[in-house]
Design an enzyme around this catalytic site. Sequence first.
Site, PDB file in Angstrom:
ATOM      1  N   GLU B  62      39.966  30.220  26.317  1.00 32.34           N
ATOM      2  CA  GLU B  62      38.201  30.035  26.708  1.00 32.34           C
ATOM      3  C   GLU B  62      37.428  29.505  25.411  1.00 32.34           C
ATOM      4  OE1 GLU B  62      40.148  32.329  28.036  1.00 32.34           O
ATOM      5  OE2 GLU B  62      39.865  32.023  30.028  1.00 32.34           O
ATOM      6  N   HIS B 131      35.758  41.271  36.819  1.00 30.64           N
ATOM      7  CA  HIS B 131      35.701  39.684  37.586  1.00 30.64           C
ATOM      8  C   HIS B 131      34.562  39.668  38.385  1.00 30.64           C
ATOM      9  CE1 HIS B 131      39.595  39.020  35.928  1.00 30.64           C
ATOM     10  NE2 HIS B 131      39.626  37.773  36.521  1.00 30.64           N
TER      11      HIS B 131
HETATM   12  C1  LIG Z   1      40.612  35.575  29.802  1.00 32.60           C
HETATM   13  C2  LIG Z   1      40.998  35.053  31.227  1.00 32.60           C
HETATM   14  N1  LIG Z   1      41.009  33.706  31.497  1.00 32.60           N
HETATM   15  C3  LIG Z   1      41.513  33.469  32.643  1.00 32.60           C
HETATM   16  C4  LIG Z   1      41.651  34.436  33.553  1.00 32.60           C
HETATM   17  C5  LIG Z   1      42.301  34.100  35.044  1.00 32.60           C
HETATM   18  N2  LIG Z   1      43.565  34.203  35.176  1.00 32.60           N
HETATM   19  C6  LIG Z   1      43.906  35.082  35.642  1.00 32.60           C
HETATM   20  S1  LIG Z   1      45.720  35.479  35.523  1.00 32.60           S
HETATM   21  C7  LIG Z   1      45.597  33.894  34.785  1.00 32.60           C
HETATM   22  C8  LIG Z   1      47.250  33.454  34.646  1.00 32.60           C
HETATM   23  C9  LIG Z   1      47.554  34.205  33.591  1.00 32.60           C
HETATM   24  O1  LIG Z   1      49.147  33.657  33.353  1.00 32.60           O
HETATM   25  P1  LIG Z   1      50.197  34.572  32.632  1.00 32.60           P
HETATM   26  O2  LIG Z   1      49.497  35.160  31.460  1.00 32.60           O
HETATM   27  O3  LIG Z   1      51.281  33.729  32.476  1.00 32.60           O
HETATM   28  O4  LIG Z   1      50.634  35.978  33.472  1.00 32.60           O
HETATM   29  P2  LIG Z   1      51.142  35.824  34.976  1.00 32.60           P
HETATM   30  O5  LIG Z   1      50.154  35.745  36.088  1.00 32.60           O
HETATM   31  O6  LIG Z   1      52.050  34.572  35.026  1.00 32.60           O
HETATM   32  O7  LIG Z   1      51.802  37.235  35.231  1.00 32.60           O
HETATM   33  C10 LIG Z   1      44.533  33.354  34.582  1.00 32.60           C
HETATM   34  C11 LIG Z   1      44.285  32.012  34.242  1.00 32.60           C
HETATM   35  C12 LIG Z   1      41.548  35.597  33.364  1.00 32.60           C
HETATM   36  N3  LIG Z   1      41.703  36.716  34.242  1.00 32.60           N
HETATM   37  N4  LIG Z   1      41.461  35.926  32.131  1.00 32.60           N
END
Ligand SMILES: Cc1ncc(C[n+]2csc(CCOP(=O)(O)OP(=O)(O)O)c2C)c(N)n1
Lengths: 337, 327
Positions: B62, B131
């Site tokens: 971000e 959120h």
């Molecule tokens: C700081 C932040 N940015 C974006 C999000 C939205 N978001 C939630 S989970 C996710 C993907 C995360 O991917 P990863 O770290 O690989 O975990 P996975 O979901 O694959 O277990 C995103 C973009 C968030 N919750 N927090």
Amino acid sequence: MKNTTLPQLYQEMRRVRTFEERVGELFVRGQSAGSMLHLSIGEESAAVGVCARMRDGDTFTTHHRGHGIFLARGADPDRMMAEIAGKDTGYCHGKGGSMHIADMGLGHLGANAIVGGGIPAVVGAGLSARHQKSGAVSVAFFGDGATGQGILYESMNMAALWKLPVMFVCINNQYGMGTRIDQATANPDLHERAAAFGLAARTVDGLEVEDVVEAATDLMEQARGGTPAFLAIDCYRFYGHARKDKSPYREELEEEEGRKKDPVLQAREKLLTTGLMDTAELDALDDEIAREMDAAIDFAIAGEEPQMQSMFRDVYAPTEPEPEPVRTRLDRILAQG
Amino acid sequence: MALQETTYRDALRLALHEAMQTDDTVILLGEEVGRYGGAYGVTKDLIKEFGADRVIDTPISEAAIVGTAVGAAMTGLRPVAELMYVDFIGMTMDQLANQAAKIRYMFGGQIGVPMVLRTQGGTGRSAGAQHSQSLEAYVMHTPGLRLAMPATVEDAYHLLRQSLQQPDPVVFIEHKGLYTMKGTVDADAEPVAWGQANLLRAGADLVIVTYSRQVHHALVAAQTLHSEHGINAAVLDLRTLNPLDFDTIRPLVEDAGRAMVVSEGVMTCGVAAELAARITEECFDFLEDPVVRVAGEDIPISVSPLLEQNSVPTPELIAETARKMFP
Ligand SMILES: Cc1ncc(C[n+]2csc(CCOP(=O)(O)OP(=O)(O)O)c2C)c(N)n1
Ligand SMILES: [Mg+2]
């Protein structure tokens, strides 16, 4: 060390798998608090393999896909499921939910809905462990997506600089929401970054849970001795990102291939072929686990909603006054008129 | 084009689409804005039309997303960065508050930062404490940042188009509870001007000043007040919090003699606090009653739907409070 024979590892992984399937069911039945439920199906060996090497007194943080990790550290599925349903009987009295579950008694310093948000806390926990000479390790679990966050690198650097008993575990399920790892980074060899900071760093395939245990054994020993470690575990996110996502951005063929990397089935096959367990024994075990997790659903649904007044509790310490409700304040002001 | 039935979500999309069509310096960047089409679907299929060079999927970074937008805006592009949830604004706050907001001023007016940061906030999805927040006060507390918060389908379109014409950085906060709301957009109609509030309901007894989703709660409450209690409440939708259209607020309050401010953000030091203070200072001699704030509780948002719903103003609370102003 506990829980490191293959039958035990299988049992723990099956518990995680079945729990997650029941979370899906809770959602379908309209009994979950919302739809932001992230299932760890396909990632069981990461949770179980690493947690098998953790001890009482160790601490950890997880990301938003952390049900399996918490369960593998000894969580009560009833209270977990109740929390996911937003009930007072859950671990956090319905305030946290799936993405913010925690239990200090089990060393769970908290799940996190901020990608990367839980990572630096293990550096702090590492400082505490050193100061208190507790011998504890602190483990941060996070997804591949968190490798986009600068705070991971700041944390790894500090852990290495200060030689803290800290381990970073990256569960690389190939996706962050709809973005595949190679669309998010030019160098997907994630452990290389950690090595550059001076951490003991490895990548392991998560298909065989025993491989994960082996890697975790090595790295956690180093971490306990003051060489912080990083372990990337390759796996595949079997289903959508959250409950409403049907992964339209993935080819069906890719999903089929990905789901073949199933650590639970792999362990089951191995138990059968090595003769450690037979089909009847495995089925009986699976049934017993199914009953345990069915009971968790019943417990969650039967649980009470939180009391309305509880909304003002725990903003501050219990010794402090609670915030004044808006209604009370308005009544007081308007009564003067 | 003319008049079309649409939703809040698609009106936003239409605004982006038109801006990209008419100005090839407009680019979108953010997590999942491309192939995925945006976490809430606002940028759906734009990548198909404008390509991955203009609709850019980013890593989960971000701070760097906002910082990249700042640099692009300083060098000839008009970036629209997306922050998936306003709750992540803290992670970008340096780039937003120390860089984007201050560059024109610090550098003696040499250059502006004409970027838009689109994001969404508010309660309604059992999404929990990280959120579900309403953090507009963070933005409003930072000189140099403009702040737009559309409540209607029409404004989803027009305010976003207008944001894309501003010379300075605009934080554009949508409400997650409004995306599926239906309404009409007239792309050819002369919109309410940038920076002007919109009086959605007239009423001589009380002025309810609000914005974003609480506009709809206030309208429901005003209807109840009228039909059940004979109280005539005006409802003013601010549309932008910076600029703040005090010229529209003042005469309404002076005429009615009573004002209520409604905000989903927490009460203490929130937008409602600023508005109430300003109304009190500027309209003091005309007020029959203290300006009343109906705002979010001074607590985090729970995942429990019951607690969540009652953490922020409801139409019932607004109506009940207004009624008590007329003993
Ligand atoms: C700081 C932040 N940015 C974006 C999000 C939205 N978001 C939630 S989970 C996710 C993907 C995360 O991917 P990863 O770290 O690989 O975990 P996975 O979901 O694959 O277990 C995103 C973009 C968030 N919750 N927090
Ligand atoms: Mg991932």
